[in-house]
Write a protein that holds these residues in place. Structure first.
Motif, PDB file in Angstrom:
ATOM      1  N   ASN A  14      24.900  81.147  36.087  1.00 16.18           N
ATOM      2  CA  ASN A  14      26.234  82.019  36.455  1.00 16.18           C
ATOM      3  C   ASN A  14      26.691  81.673  37.834  1.00 16.18           C
ATOM      4  O   ASN A  14      26.954  82.421  38.637  1.00 16.18           O
ATOM      5  CB  ASN A  14      25.847  83.444  36.413  1.00 16.18           C
ATOM      6  CG  ASN A  14      25.595  83.643  35.167  1.00 16.18           C
ATOM      7  OD1 ASN A  14      26.209  83.547  33.887  1.00 16.18           O
ATOM      8  ND2 ASN A  14      24.713  84.682  34.763  1.00 16.18           N
ATOM      9  N   PHE A  15      27.026  80.424  38.047  1.00 16.41           N
ATOM     10  CA  PHE A  15      27.774  79.812  39.114  1.00 16.41           C
ATOM     11  C   PHE A  15      29.131  80.439  39.600  1.00 16.41           C
ATOM     12  O   PHE A  15      30.018  80.579  38.741  1.00 16.41           O
ATOM     13  CB  PHE A  15      27.866  78.207  39.067  1.00 16.41           C
ATOM     14  CG  PHE A  15      28.324  77.655  40.262  1.00 16.41           C
ATOM     15  CD1 PHE A  15      28.052  77.773  41.457  1.00 16.41           C
ATOM     16  CD2 PHE A  15      29.588  76.860  39.910  1.00 16.41           C
ATOM     17  CE1 PHE A  15      28.718  76.987  42.526  1.00 16.41           C
ATOM     18  CE2 PHE A  15      30.201  76.165  41.031  1.00 16.41           C
ATOM     19  CZ  PHE A  15      29.955  76.434  42.559  1.00 16.41           C
ATOM     20  N   CYS A  16      29.161  81.091  40.793  1.00 12.58           N
ATOM     21  CA  CYS A  16      30.382  81.709  41.238  1.00 12.58           C
ATOM     22  C   CYS A  16      30.814  82.647  40.368  1.00 12.58           C
ATOM     23  O   CYS A  16      32.175  82.956  40.024  1.00 12.58           O
ATOM     24  CB  CYS A  16      31.427  80.613  41.303  1.00 12.58           C
ATOM     25  SG  CYS A  16      31.143  79.793  43.082  1.00 12.58           S
ATOM     26  N   ALA A  17      29.868  83.644  39.598  1.00 12.54           N
ATOM     27  CA  ALA A  17      30.363  84.450  38.635  1.00 12.54           C
ATOM     28  C   ALA A  17      31.282  85.493  38.967  1.00 12.54           C
ATOM     29  O   ALA A  17      32.557  86.310  38.379  1.00 12.54           O
ATOM     30  CB  ALA A  17      29.254  84.883  37.926  1.00 12.54           C
ATOM     31  N   ILE A  18      31.081  86.006  40.278  1.00 16.93           N
ATOM     32  CA  ILE A  18      31.690  87.201  40.742  1.00 16.93           C
ATOM     33  C   ILE A  18      33.277  86.717  41.269  1.00 16.93           C
ATOM     34  O   ILE A  18      33.924  87.560  41.038  1.00 16.93           O
ATOM     35  CB  ILE A  18      31.002  87.923  41.943  1.00 16.93           C
ATOM     36  CG1 ILE A  18      29.511  88.201  41.474  1.00 16.93           C
ATOM     37  CG2 ILE A  18      31.963  89.032  42.672  1.00 16.93           C
ATOM     38  CD1 ILE A  18      29.672  89.510  40.305  1.00 16.93           C
ATOM     39  N   GLY A  19      33.145  85.521  41.925  1.00 17.36           N
ATOM     40  CA  GLY A  19      34.645  85.177  42.087  1.00 17.36           C
ATOM     41  C   GLY A  19      35.428  84.995  40.874  1.00 17.36           C
ATOM     42  O   GLY A  19      36.695  85.292  41.049  1.00 17.36           O
ATOM     43  N   ARG A  20      34.756  84.454  39.807  1.00 19.51           N
ATOM     44  CA  ARG A  20      35.558  84.150  38.538  1.00 19.51           C
ATOM     45  C   ARG A  20      35.967  85.604  37.928  1.00 19.51           C
ATOM     46  O   ARG A  20      37.085  85.702  37.658  1.00 19.51           O
ATOM     47  CB  ARG A  20      34.823  83.366  37.504  1.00 19.51           C
ATOM     48  CG  ARG A  20      35.534  82.743  36.527  1.00 19.51           C
ATOM     49  CD  ARG A  20      34.711  82.236  35.528  1.00 19.51           C
ATOM     50  NE  ARG A  20      34.079  80.920  36.332  1.00 19.51           N
ATOM     51  CZ  ARG A  20      32.369  80.819  36.557  1.00 19.51           C
ATOM     52  NH1 ARG A  20      31.883  81.657  35.729  1.00 19.51           N
ATOM     53  NH2 ARG A  20      32.042  79.924  37.372  1.00 19.51           N
ATOM     54  N   GLN A  21      35.124  86.533  37.936  1.00 23.92           N
ATOM     55  CA  GLN A  21      35.330  87.762  37.519  1.00 23.92           C
ATOM     56  C   GLN A  21      36.606  88.712  38.326  1.00 23.92           C
ATOM     57  O   GLN A  21      37.514  89.102  37.497  1.00 23.92           O
ATOM     58  CB  GLN A  21      33.914  88.628  37.745  1.00 23.92           C
ATOM     59  CG  GLN A  21      34.295  90.206  37.420  1.00 23.92           C
ATOM     60  CD  GLN A  21      32.920  90.987  37.541  1.00 23.92           C
ATOM     61  OE1 GLN A  21      31.773  90.440  37.658  1.00 23.92           O
ATOM     62  NE2 GLN A  21      33.298  92.327  37.787  1.00 23.92           N
ATOM     63  N   LEU A  22      36.360  88.536  39.514  1.00 20.27           N
ATOM     64  CA  LEU A  22      37.628  89.245  40.386  1.00 20.27           C
ATOM     65  C   LEU A  22      38.721  88.438  40.172  1.00 20.27           C
ATOM     66  O   LEU A  22      40.121  89.087  40.265  1.00 20.27           O
ATOM     67  CB  LEU A  22      37.220  89.415  41.739  1.00 20.27           C
ATOM     68  CG  LEU A  22      35.895  90.285  42.050  1.00 20.27           C
ATOM     69  CD1 LEU A  22      35.546  90.216  43.561  1.00 20.27           C
ATOM     70  CD2 LEU A  22      36.178  91.673  41.519  1.00 20.27           C
ATOM     71  N   ASP A  23      38.707  87.210  40.196  1.00 17.68           N
ATOM     72  CA  ASP A  23      40.037  86.441  39.677  1.00 17.68           C
ATOM     73  C   ASP A  23      40.929  86.958  38.610  1.00 17.68           C
ATOM     74  O   ASP A  23      41.922  86.955  38.666  1.00 17.68           O
ATOM     75  CB  ASP A  23      39.932  85.075  39.987  1.00 17.68           C
ATOM     76  CG  ASP A  23      41.116  84.008  39.624  1.00 17.68           C
ATOM     77  OD1 ASP A  23      41.960  84.008  40.570  1.00 17.68           O
ATOM     78  OD2 ASP A  23      41.122  83.559  38.543  1.00 17.68           O
ATOM     79  N   GLU A  24      39.840  86.862  37.677  1.00 18.75           N
ATOM     80  CA  GLU A  24      40.674  87.298  36.263  1.00 18.75           C
ATOM     81  C   GLU A  24      40.928  88.617  36.272  1.00 18.75           C
ATOM     82  O   GLU A  24      41.855  89.152  35.473  1.00 18.75           O
ATOM     83  CB  GLU A  24      39.294  86.993  35.052  1.00 18.75           C
ATOM     84  CG  GLU A  24      39.176  85.579  34.930  1.00 18.75           C
ATOM     85  CD  GLU A  24      37.936  85.330  33.871  1.00 18.75           C
ATOM     86  OE1 GLU A  24      37.256  86.570  33.604  1.00 18.75           O
ATOM     87  OE2 GLU A  24      37.584  84.256  33.744  1.00 18.75           O
ATOM     88  N   ARG A  25      40.244  89.654  36.625  1.00 20.87           N
ATOM     89  CA  ARG A  25      40.475  91.162  36.937  1.00 20.87           C
ATOM     90  C   ARG A  25      41.774  91.293  37.638  1.00 20.87           C
ATOM     91  O   ARG A  25      42.755  92.068  37.058  1.00 20.87           O
ATOM     92  CB  ARG A  25      39.420  92.002  37.710  1.00 20.87           C
ATOM     93  CG  ARG A  25      39.764  93.442  37.825  1.00 20.87           C
ATOM     94  CD  ARG A  25      39.915  93.955  36.485  1.00 20.87           C
ATOM     95  NE  ARG A  25      40.117  95.283  36.337  1.00 20.87           N
ATOM     96  CZ  ARG A  25      40.505  96.250  35.453  1.00 20.87           C
ATOM     97  NH1 ARG A  25      41.143  95.432  34.335  1.00 20.87           N
ATOM     98  NH2 ARG A  25      40.551  97.808  35.829  1.00 20.87           N
ATOM     99  N   LEU A  26      42.029  90.561  38.915  1.00 21.50           N
ATOM    100  CA  LEU A  26      43.198  90.753  39.586  1.00 21.50           C
ATOM    101  C   LEU A  26      44.637  90.348  38.762  1.00 21.50           C
ATOM    102  O   LEU A  26      45.497  91.101  38.592  1.00 21.50           O
ATOM    103  CB  LEU A  26      43.180  90.128  40.882  1.00 21.50           C
ATOM    104  CG  LEU A  26      42.207  90.777  41.786  1.00 21.50           C
ATOM    105  CD1 LEU A  26      42.221  89.584  42.940  1.00 21.50           C
ATOM    106  CD2 LEU A  26      42.766  91.908  42.361  1.00 21.50           C
TER     107      LEU A  26
END
Length: 598
Positions: A160-172
């Motif tokens: 799950n490489f960079c999963a948090i960054g990807r999650q927040l990018d999509e959420r914003l």
């Protein structure tokens, strides 16, 4: 004369102030001081401006907010670098740690860059848990007026490489915000992705904040520190003073106590900080890779502005002991091996994770042959990154030295030796030889400034920072109690620093120790089991203001300990599991529940 004696506060108001600042960290206290200065300015009699009142910044002046969430310091360093660059470009900018950013600010924000890391198996940094939870919830507001960009940091050896960054990018984006740049996903070699991304982000900020305002200054919501002469990019060559195995002969673990001299370096550290070590790959491993691929180690390879012999690239500049997803994908493509490519599918995530935990680059090259040139190999391999180790000493006690507790990763795969890059590098160093090191501050894992009780939980080498904690508290005569919960496989062979802990108990420097030796009985017992057994006492300490620390494995131990804490708070605090989780989250936000996990 005490501070209270000098205080202009009425005596009956002083306890109220003490309660207000109880548990607040430095960034929050700095914000509070500014807020109170503003209130004082508003109450100043007309015609008598306060000398302490800061110069007003026009509200209409556009501003960039750089928000960061960091566990090991990389995201913080990049965010502060971006802040300095933006300030130098004349932009109004502030740099804010995630746990110092108020949820209400999202509605007013207009331009925001988020730099955030992913820990372990898709976990946010501890300082960002509340932020991630808020943005993911129904309470998050619509953000149609926000322009943003996200830089994620991670480790591509995790599925799950960079999963948090990807999650927040999509959420914003889902909340209506306008994405200015594609999300960056930087591996542990930050330079490859992060630095180009920062350049693009700065250019975008210039375009978004077109202003004729005078040169702005960056506002960082934390205490500024002077950069040391020696750092990550310019490490200090520290002589090794001691290299001693501290596990028994019959232990299946080779744990070393290492002591280095920092004499003449000017380097300073606090208990809880880490020591970065730049390793060199084992010559035997480099030879094995070269022989497997039938490549000449003397071949000159140029990447960007750097030029080295292939052997030098593999020894000092490229990762060989950890498989990464990008290299695995590149090798699967070159090999034409269909089953290998199938492992990259989402359905095979667990299988790939298990393979990554056992295989190194050499194992992939041998089991699935493919053609590589010297140039393509160097370009595909991840750059070698330093390893960070929790410091096991208090500088107030050991002076110009720094101590580490390092487990030598050394195992066999199909009858052939494998090892960790840095742990083998250190284990094979002789006393008197130099090791390139630097200090990495870990501000969220520091001791409380006051005399509060501390509860320290760790397994294996996770006990290292607690040796520093107890040394420091004893040296400064701190009045708070110290409780250690430690686990390892066997009492007789794996009780790290046993003599020191027993001496600390006898002298009163350590007030309680609970031990969990998992394989000394038929039923395995771990630190979380000891916590459950002492649940009432654990809750009383936490409810009474104690600081809680957890250090060690992120994917198993730390998760199991957290589950045990939730159960303890629920049972002994008469709360639901959901409320117990929220109570612990509050401790994290207040800096009273800190984790140093890896």
């Amino acid at each position: 004369m005490t501070a209270a004696t000098l205080s202009p506060l009425p005596e009956d108001k002083q306890p109220l102030v003490a309660r207000l600042i109880d548990g607040l960290e430095a960034p929050t206290l700095l914000w509070l001081s500014g807020y109170l200065a503003g209130v004082a300015g508003q109450r100043q009699p007309s015609g008598k401006p306060s000398a302490a009142e800061p110069a007003a910044v026009p509200e209409a002046q556009p501003r960039l907010t750089v928000l960061y969430g960091s566990q090991t310091g990389n995201a913080k360093r990049l965010a502060e670098d971006l802040g300095r660059r933006a300030s130098a470009a004349g932009l109004a900018v502030r740099v804010v740690r995630a746990d110092a950013y108020a949820a209400r600010e999202w509605k007013q924000e207009r331009l925001l860059y988020l730099v955030i890391s992913t820990q372990g198996d898709a976990e946010p940094p501890d300082d960002s848990r509340a932020l991630v939870e808020f943005l993911s919830s129904a309470r998050a507001p619509k953000l149609e007026s926000l322009r943003y960009a996200v830089l994620g940091l991670g480790d591509s050896s995790y599925p799950n490489f960079c999963a948090i960054g990807r999650q927040l990018d999509e959420r914003l984006a889902a909340l209506g915000a306008q994405r200015l740049l594609p999300a960056g996903e930087a591996d542990v070699d930050l330079e490859t992705v992060a630095h180009p991304w920062l350049e693009q982000a700065l250019q975008q900020a210039r375009e978004q904040l077109k202003t004729s305002a005078p040169l702005a200054k960056v506002t960082t919501l934390r205490t500024a520190r002077i950069a040391p002469v020696w750092h990550r990019e310019q490490p200090f060559q520290a002589p090794l003073l001691l290299n001693q195995r501290i596990t028994g002969r019959d232990s299946d673990r080779d744990v070393r106590h290492l002591e280095f001299s920092l004499d003449g370096s000017g380097l300073h550290y606090a208990p809880g900080d880490a020591l970065g070590v730049w390793p060199t790959q084992s010559p035997a491993l480099v030879d094995a890779v070269l022989n497997t691929l039938k490549l000449d180690g003397d071949t000159t390879v140029r990447v960007g502005s750097e030029e080295h012999a292939l052997r030098t690239w593999l020894s000092k500049h490229r990762e060989l002991t950890q498989l990464t997803r990008p290299f695995f994908a590149a090798h699967a493509e070159r090999s034409g091996d269909a089953p290998l490519r199938e492992l990259l599918a989402p359905a095979a995530r667990d299988t790939l994770a298990d393979l990554f935990s056992r295989w190194q680059v050499l194992d992939l090259l041998r089991r699935h042959p493919a053609e590589w040139t010297a140039e393509t190999l160097v370009a595909a391999l991840r750059p070698l990154a330093p390893r960070l180790y929790s410091i096991a000493s208090a500088q107030s006690v050991v002076g110009d030295e720094v101590h580490l507790t390092v487990s030598h990763v050394d195992y066999a795969l199909d009858g052939e030796a494998r090892w960790g890059a840095a742990s083998r590098f250190l284990a094979q160093h002789a006393e008197g030889e130099n090791v390139p090191v630097f200090i990495e501050a870990n501000e969220r894992f520091h001791l409380p400034a006051d005399d509060r009780d501390i509860l320290m939980i760790g397994a294996g080498t996770g006990v290292a920072p607690y040796r520093a904690f107890v040394q420091e508290r004893a040296e400064r005569g701190a009045g708070g109690r110290n409780w250690l919960v430690f686990g390892n496989p066997h009492f007789h062979s794996d009780f790290l620093y046993q003599v020191e802990w027993q001496a600390a108990l006898k002298s009163g420097q350590l007030h309680r120790i609970d031990l969990a030796f998992s394989r000394d009985q038929a039923e395995k017992r771990y630190v979380q089991h000891r916590l459950i057994e002492q649940g009432r006492r654990v809750y009383e300490w936490l409810d009474g203001g104690a600081h809680l620390y957890v250090c060690g494995d992120a994917n198993r131990m730390a998760k199991d300990v957290h589950k045990a804490l939730v159960a303890i708070v629920a049972e002994h605090g008469a709360r639901s599991a959901e409320d117990a989780e929220a109570w612990l989250s509050q401790l994290i936000q207040r800096g009273r529940y800190a984790r140093d996990v890896y």
